[in-house]
Design a protein around this motif. Structure first.
Motif, PDB file in Angstrom:
ATOM      1  N   TYR A 190     -14.129   7.507   5.702  1.00 15.04           N
ATOM      2  CA  TYR A 190     -12.902   8.282   5.430  1.00 15.04           C
ATOM      3  C   TYR A 190     -11.729   7.346   5.132  1.00 15.04           C
ATOM      4  O   TYR A 190     -10.930   7.587   4.232  1.00 15.04           O
ATOM      5  N   GLU A 191     -11.641   6.280   5.916  1.00 12.64           N
ATOM      6  CA  GLU A 191     -10.457   5.419   5.787  1.00 12.64           C
ATOM      7  C   GLU A 191     -10.331   4.742   4.425  1.00 12.64           C
ATOM      8  O   GLU A 191      -9.251   4.310   4.047  1.00 12.64           O
ATOM      9  N   LYS A 192     -11.448   4.713   3.693  1.00 19.53           N
ATOM     10  CA  LYS A 192     -11.375   4.116   2.346  1.00 19.53           C
ATOM     11  C   LYS A 192     -10.313   4.806   1.498  1.00 19.53           C
ATOM     12  O   LYS A 192      -9.700   4.185   0.632  1.00 19.53           O
ATOM     13  N   THR A 193     -10.111   6.107   1.707  1.00 20.00           N
ATOM     14  CA  THR A 193      -9.166   6.830   0.834  1.00 20.00           C
ATOM     15  C   THR A 193      -7.962   7.403   1.587  1.00 20.00           C
ATOM     16  O   THR A 193      -7.128   8.084   0.992  1.00 20.00           O
ATOM     17  N   LEU A 194      -7.878   7.169   2.891  1.00 29.19           N
ATOM     18  CA  LEU A 194      -6.722   7.712   3.629  1.00 29.19           C
ATOM     19  C   LEU A 194      -5.503   6.817   3.450  1.00 29.19           C
ATOM     20  O   LEU A 194      -5.636   5.616   3.225  1.00 29.19           O
ATOM     21  N   LEU A 195      -4.308   7.441   3.564  1.00 31.47           N
ATOM     22  CA  LEU A 195      -3.068   6.650   3.480  1.00 31.47           C
ATOM     23  C   LEU A 195      -2.542   6.400   4.895  1.00 31.47           C
ATOM     24  O   LEU A 195      -2.814   7.164   5.803  1.00 31.47           O
ATOM     25  N   GLU A 196      -1.778   5.339   5.030  1.00 30.80           N
ATOM     26  CA  GLU A 196      -1.174   5.021   6.327  1.00 30.80           C
ATOM     27  C   GLU A 196       0.099   5.862   6.502  1.00 30.80           C
ATOM     28  O   GLU A 196       0.956   5.880   5.629  1.00 30.80           O
ATOM     29  N   ILE A 197       0.227   6.509   7.644  1.00 32.21           N
ATOM     30  CA  ILE A 197       1.445   7.293   7.895  1.00 32.21           C
ATOM     31  C   ILE A 197       2.467   6.442   8.657  1.00 32.21           C
ATOM     32  O   ILE A 197       3.630   6.360   8.290  1.00 32.21           O
ATOM     33  N   PHE A 198       2.023   5.845   9.740  1.00 31.47           N
ATOM     34  CA  PHE A 198       2.897   4.928  10.483  1.00 31.47           C
ATOM     35  C   PHE A 198       2.250   3.541  10.463  1.00 31.47           C
ATOM     36  O   PHE A 198       1.667   3.096  11.468  1.00 31.47           O
ATOM     37  N   PRO A 199       2.329   2.841   9.331  1.00 32.80           N
ATOM     38  CA  PRO A 199       1.571   1.596   9.178  1.00 32.80           C
ATOM     39  C   PRO A 199       1.899   0.524  10.211  1.00 32.80           C
ATOM     40  O   PRO A 199       1.028  -0.242  10.614  1.00 32.80           O
ATOM     41  N   GLU A 200       3.167   0.494  10.660  1.00 36.06           N
ATOM     42  CA  GLU A 200       3.532  -0.598  11.572  1.00 36.06           C
ATOM     43  C   GLU A 200       3.149  -0.294  13.017  1.00 36.06           C
ATOM     44  O   GLU A 200       2.681  -1.163  13.736  1.00 36.06           O
TER      45      GLU A 200
ATOM     46  N   MET B 101      -4.155  19.255   7.441  1.00 35.97           N
ATOM     47  CA  MET B 101      -5.021  20.111   8.264  1.00 35.97           C
ATOM     48  C   MET B 101      -6.485  20.186   7.836  1.00 35.97           C
ATOM     49  O   MET B 101      -7.315  20.706   8.573  1.00 35.97           O
ATOM     50  N   TRP B 102      -6.792  19.749   6.636  1.00 39.73           N
ATOM     51  CA  TRP B 102      -8.195  19.856   6.210  1.00 39.73           C
ATOM     52  C   TRP B 102      -8.672  18.500   5.699  1.00 39.73           C
ATOM     53  O   TRP B 102      -7.957  17.848   4.940  1.00 39.73           O
ATOM     54  N   LYS B 103      -9.862  18.112   6.128  1.00 37.86           N
ATOM     55  CA  LYS B 103     -10.366  16.777   5.780  1.00 37.86           C
ATOM     56  C   LYS B 103     -11.513  16.896   4.764  1.00 37.86           C
ATOM     57  O   LYS B 103     -12.354  17.780   4.896  1.00 37.86           O
ATOM     58  N   ARG B 104     -11.481  16.018   3.794  1.00 29.90           N
ATOM     59  CA  ARG B 104     -12.582  15.995   2.821  1.00 29.90           C
ATOM     60  C   ARG B 104     -12.858  14.549   2.439  1.00 29.90           C
ATOM     61  O   ARG B 104     -11.960  13.834   1.987  1.00 29.90           O
ATOM     62  N   MET B 105     -14.101  14.139   2.646  1.00 30.72           N
ATOM     63  CA  MET B 105     -14.505  12.756   2.358  1.00 30.72           C
ATOM     64  C   MET B 105     -14.163  12.383   0.917  1.00 30.72           C
ATOM     65  O   MET B 105     -14.346  13.176  -0.003  1.00 30.72           O
ATOM     66  N   GLY B 106     -13.662  11.187   0.758  1.00 31.90           N
ATOM     67  CA  GLY B 106     -13.381  10.704  -0.601  1.00 31.90           C
ATOM     68  C   GLY B 106     -12.005  11.114  -1.116  1.00 31.90           C
ATOM     69  O   GLY B 106     -11.656  10.813  -2.251  1.00 31.90           O
ATOM     70  N   THR B 107     -11.222  11.804  -0.259  1.00 29.52           N
ATOM     71  CA  THR B 107      -9.862  12.204  -0.678  1.00 29.52           C
ATOM     72  C   THR B 107      -8.854  11.592   0.304  1.00 29.52           C
ATOM     73  O   THR B 107      -9.237  10.989   1.300  1.00 29.52           O
ATOM     74  N   ARG B 108      -7.551  11.834   0.022  1.00 35.06           N
ATOM     75  CA  ARG B 108      -6.510  11.384   0.950  1.00 35.06           C
ATOM     76  C   ARG B 108      -6.466  12.280   2.186  1.00 35.06           C
ATOM     77  O   ARG B 108      -5.711  12.043   3.110  1.00 35.06           O
TER      78      ARG B 108
END
Ligand code: GLC
Length: 628
Positions: free
Chosen positions: A200-210, A271-278
């Protein structure tokens, strides 16, 4: 509780009205779930029970708002957003501030998170451990109901936060999950090892990166990885489980029955998770939100939903119901682009990008919905400006975004602003900004230098911003303290629960001494000028029927890139609102205004004739005019 014949019939009618809006969505989301039939039945039961429990005065309000479904689109709507403790100490304290709310014209208040948070750092209350209890620091549920009633008696609507994406890890469901309860484990997204989280993390964005890098947290008790989009203590709910829908819907009905008018649905995009997406704004998110909306429309039609998705236009508009969800999703959503473009045009002294973005991406009317318009809120500002939009006006995306963060951090040469960085992402170069309206608009720096002209410019920028949200057509939200030009509050650095989060720089304690000085007749301080300016803008909004959010609004391109224009196409004739984004006088050819349908050069904002020179309409530095 048994229903009388009238209430029984009413429930049936409302169920029929929204049946398809609700069940078509649920069928698509959960139809294949082995327990679907039981879930559906259980939801109907809970809706009926919640309607049966609904207090009489709220049932009347349901009736009233069913008869006046545009109530939240009317120009008399003015919102005020505050932290209960920072504004008034506690809920009882709020009761003593009702006159103040009326004085600034507010008939909608948003209590920042007020449900029981986890102890210690709770992400400003967005890490909720009990949705059915009030933050004990603010009072009890009884106090809450008392305040809700007092507000209602004054015609003030009450908005509260309902965090849909996650609970605190201290919530009873999470505790049960940790104790091995399989059903409750299924309320969250848990993984035995890193295989799926890594994928999943391959395509997720960081919300609170620090401060909270990554989207998964290892829980030692369960020996599992938990999906935690935001902070490690905020566990994402598993919305693919219909039981989660049922539980949350039931909480929403209960809060509605305590007297809440507006539910601000927090962080809905995730609210909804899908592999390969953000895993942001997936189609199912909109199905869930439509279903929740329909469920409330059945049980408590007086209640509306404000959806929080702080994203670019293409991704944001669906939260107001586009396509199949037209007229059926959020009644309100934050107009993030208006906020971003205000700051962008102010720094650049150029309205071309603002005119392009607001003029091309937004429909002229929305059905059964409108925007929540704001210039500052409790969160940071992210520079959501696409490459394509930047290039359309001759700048580059990365270049302009970097300029804006430098400008508002205060390090760009000649910047008037003073702000703080937030969420710096080393990998992408992305930098967000914290800071109060007044400090970002130049007041902090100007007061330090004592430069009278600069102080006046800052004051006019703040009033201009408020006049813009008053004139947009959506519901303007005044953020606590901005009406008295409160500066950055650096105390947060001394509080260990806040020091890591620069957003606290713009969450000050209300300066009641300044308010008192204003009320005692101070007319000359910057705070007083801003206070009178904001109050005046909101009062004029209420007196300007063209600003009804149901009428079409266009964004014509005003000659010369200094001025931003909004044109309300009311059935009674147009209203052209002009805003000068520079510290110079701006001239707009009268011919151009006439060609946009203006018939009178009388300014509806000041109720004075507009200044004309050589056939041009004159806008003073940061000036604004509303022409009919
Ligand atoms: C929303 C809130 C923000 C919070 C986040 C996680 O975006 O506005 O303050 O940090 O949700 O709950």
């Amino acid at each position: 509780m048994a229903l009388n014949a009238f209430d029984e019939k009413m429930f049936e009618l409302r169920l029929e009205r929204s049946r398809r809006d609700l069940f078509d969505m649920l069928e698509r989301l959960y139809g294949r779930h082995p327990d679907y039939a039981r879930f559906r039945h259980s939801l109907e039961e809970r809706m009926k029970a919640a309607w049966a429990r609904r207090p009489r005065d709220l049932k009347w309000l349901d009736m009233k708002r069913d008869l006046e479904p545009d109530w939240f689109q009317r120009p008399d709507m003015v919102g005020y957003v505050f932290y209960i403790d920072r504004f008034a100490g506690d809920l009882n304290g709020v009761l003593s501030k009702l006159d103040y709310l009326e004085e600034i014209g507010a008939n909608y208040v948003h209590f920042m998170p007020c449900l029981k948070p986890r102890p210690g750092d709770s992400d400003g209350g967005y890490s909720v451990m009990d949705y059915r209890a009030i933050n004990p620091g603010f009072g009890t549920m009884k106090d809450f109901e008392k305040v809700a009633k007092a507000l209602r008696e004054r015609g003030i609507s009450l908005c509260i936060d309902m965090v849909l994406n996650h609970t605190a890890r201290e919530h009873a469901w999470a505790k049960a999950a940790r104790a091995g309860d399989r059903d409750k484990q299924d309320y969250y997204l848990l993984f035995d090892d890193r295989t799926l989280p890594d994928a999943y993390e391959k395509t997720l964005l960081e919300i609170f990166p620090e401060t909270a890098p990554g989207s998964f947290t290892f829980d030692r008790t369960m020996e599992k990885w938990v999906w935690t989009t935001f902070n490690t203590h905020q566990w994402d709910l598993n919305w693919a489980n219909p039981q989660v829908f049922l539980e949350i819907a039931d909480v929403m009905f209960d809060l509605a029955n305590k007297g809440v008018d507006v539910l601000r649905l927090d962080a809905v995009a995730f609210m909804w998770k899908r592999m390969g997406t953000r895993c942001q704004s997936e189609p199912e998110v909109h199905m869930i939100l439509q279903a929740l909306r329909a469920a409330c429309h059945i049980v408590c039609p007086a209640v509306i939903h404000l959806e929080e998705a702080i994203v670019g236009p293409q991704e944001m508009l669906p939260y107001l119901g586009r396509g199949v969800h037209d007229g059926k999703e959020g009644n309100l959503a934050y107009h993030n682009s208006l906020m971003v473009q205000f700051w962008s045009a102010l720094a650049a002294r150029d309205t071309a990008l603002m005119t392009h973005v607001l003029g091309t991406h937004f429909p002229s009317v929305l059905r059964n919905a409108t925007y929540a318009t704001y210039i500052r809120c409790h969160d940071d500002i992210g520079w959501a400006i696409t490459e394509a939009d930047a290039e359309a006006v001759g700048v580059t995306g990365p270049g302009h975004r970097a300029f804006l963060s430098d400008f508002y951090e205060g390090v760009f040469p000649g910047s008037f602003a003073r702000g703080a960085l937030f969420g710096v992402n080393e990998e992408t170069g992305d930098k967000r900004i914290s800071g109060s309206f007044a400090s970002l608009a130049g007041l902090e720096r100007a007061l330090e230098s004592g430069d009278a002209a600069e102080i006046e410019h800052a004051v006019q920028r703040i009033i201009m911003g408020h006049t813009l949200i008053a004139a947009h057509g959506g519901v303007p939200l005044i953020y606590m303290g901005d009406e008295i030009a409160m500066l950055n509050d650096y105390h947060y650095r001394e509080n260990p629960d806040h020091a890591h989060d620069s957003r606290w720089i713009h969450r000050p304690r209300m300066d009641w001494d300044a308010v008192e000085r204003i009320q005692r007749g101070d007319m000359t301080s910057p705070q007083s000028k801003v206070w009178h300016g904001v109050r005046h803008a909101m009062a004029r909004r209420k007196a300007t029927p063209e600003l009804h959010a149901g009428y079409a609004v266009r964004v014509p391109s005003a000659p010369g890139r200094r001025v931003f224009a909004l044109l309300h196409e009311a059935p009674t004739g147009p209203l052209l609102c002009l805003f000068n984004f520079t510290e110079d006088t701006a001239l707009i050819p009268g011919e151009w205004a006439l060609s946009e349908g203006v018939t009178s050069f009388h300014d509806a904002l000041s109720d004075l004739p507009a200044k004309l020179s050589d056939g041009n309409v004159v806008l003073s530095p940061y000036g604004r005019l509303w022409l009919r």
